[in-house]
Design a protein around this motif. Structure first.
Motif: not given
Length: 341
Positions: A191-204
């Motif tokens: 998740l950290e890597s995904f968000l760093y690459r510009g991904g969008i998430s509502d978190g866990i």
């Protein structure tokens, strides 16, 4: 004329619109919403691109349910009673891009359920009763850009599933009873890597253990998992800092009980052992303090030396230069005195 009439009737029977549906030839949309359907309707126009089946009572999907609509791009099955999806449920839908399965009764998915959907981009599985997800959603699901698993009963999610979706741009995790124990480290790293690459998430948001209930997984420090038992499978830390700094590598874990079965209940982090990174931090602080102390002592010694040198210099001037000046003054006055005489 009779022959022509039979052909028209036959074409209407084969390619016509189902009785309870509305077919729009211009948009190639078939609207079967709110019709009390219990299965996928037959005799759908083969050129259909959009099929709306939401708000019915469909509870199963036969393997040949969509053979009549090979060009389908959008399929909406939301708010039905689908509880199980076979591996061939969507067979033949090679051009499907959007699949909405929200608000059904799905509790389990097989790892080949979506293998026949190579063009799938958006998959909505929210508001079901899914307990766990397989390691992959299918062999040909690499084009998925949006995945929603909100409002399910997921306690964990294998990182391998997310890594099998290289084009993922949006992933939604909201309202699941996530377990933030040792096994969640892989998901946290991804998740950290995904968000760093510009991904969008509502978190866990963690549900268990109790001391992490309600906390955002991203805000739970790695030191809290320092006591988790490692396995041979290394999990590389994500590059999430602005200056491309890397975290230290972490390890996945499993724990075996007396019967040799895998168990994760014993992986609870223990607070007694001090994490290695914390010891390193303390050592760094101590060393930094010693170095700063030495530098301060050197500066103090330099200041003392400077003051001593200045005092000695001043004393030298008073003792040697002042008498010389006093002797020259009378010599200059003798001619003045003699002239007066």
């Amino acid at each position: 004329l009779k022959h022509t009439h039979y052909i028209i009737v036959l074409r209407h029977m084969v390619c016509g619109c189902p009785k309870k549906c509305l077919c729009h030839s211009t948009s190639k949309t078939v609207d079967c919403r709110n019709q009390g359907l219990v299965e996928i309707p037959s005799h759908l126009p083969p050129e259909t691109l959009i099929l709306q089946l939401q708000n019915n009572h469909i509870w199963r999907i036969n393997q040949d349910a969509f053979t009549e609509t090979p060009f389908l791009k959008i399929l909406d099955l939301s708010n039905n009673s689908v509880s199980n999806l076979s591996s061939g449920a969507f067979k033949g839908l090679h051009y499907l891009q959007v699949l909405n399965l929200t608000k059904n009764l799905i509790h389990k998915l097989e790892n080949k359920t979506f293998s026949s959907l190579p063009q799938l981009k958006e998959l909505d599985l929210s508001s079901n009763s899914i307990l766990n997800l397989p390691e992959t959603l299918g062999n040909n699901t690499g084009n998925i850009t949006l995945l929603s698993v909100e409002y399910n009963k997921l306690q964990r999610l294998d990182r391998l599933l997310l890594e099998s979706l290289p084009n993922l741009k949006v992933v939604l995790f909201k309202d699941n009873p996530w377990q933030c124990n040792c096994h969640v480290i892989g998901l946290k790293l991804w998740l950290e890597s995904f968000l760093y690459r510009g991904g969008i998430s509502d978190g866990i948001i963690c549900s268990t253990p109790e001391n992490r209930k309600g906390k955002d997984l991203l805000k739970v420090p790695y030191e809290m998992y320092g006591a988790c038992p490692p396995t041979a499978a290394h999990v590389h830390l994500a590059n999430v800092h602005h200056h491309n700094s890397e975290y230290r590598s972490s390890l996945k874990h499993t724990h075996l009980n007396e019967n040799g079965e895998s168990s994760h209940s014993d992986c609870e982090p223990k607070s007694k052992p001090r994490p290695v990174s914390l010891r390193h931090a303390i050592a760094t602080v101590v060393i930094t303090g010693v170095v700063c102390g030495i530098v301060c002592l050197m500066m103090l010694a330099a200041a003392v030396y400077g003051c001593t040198y200045a005092a000695i210099t001043a004393k030298y001037h008073r003792e040697h230069l002042a008498p010389t000046t006093e002797q020259r003054v009378p010599e200059g006055k003798e001619p003045f005195d003699s002239s007066l005489a």
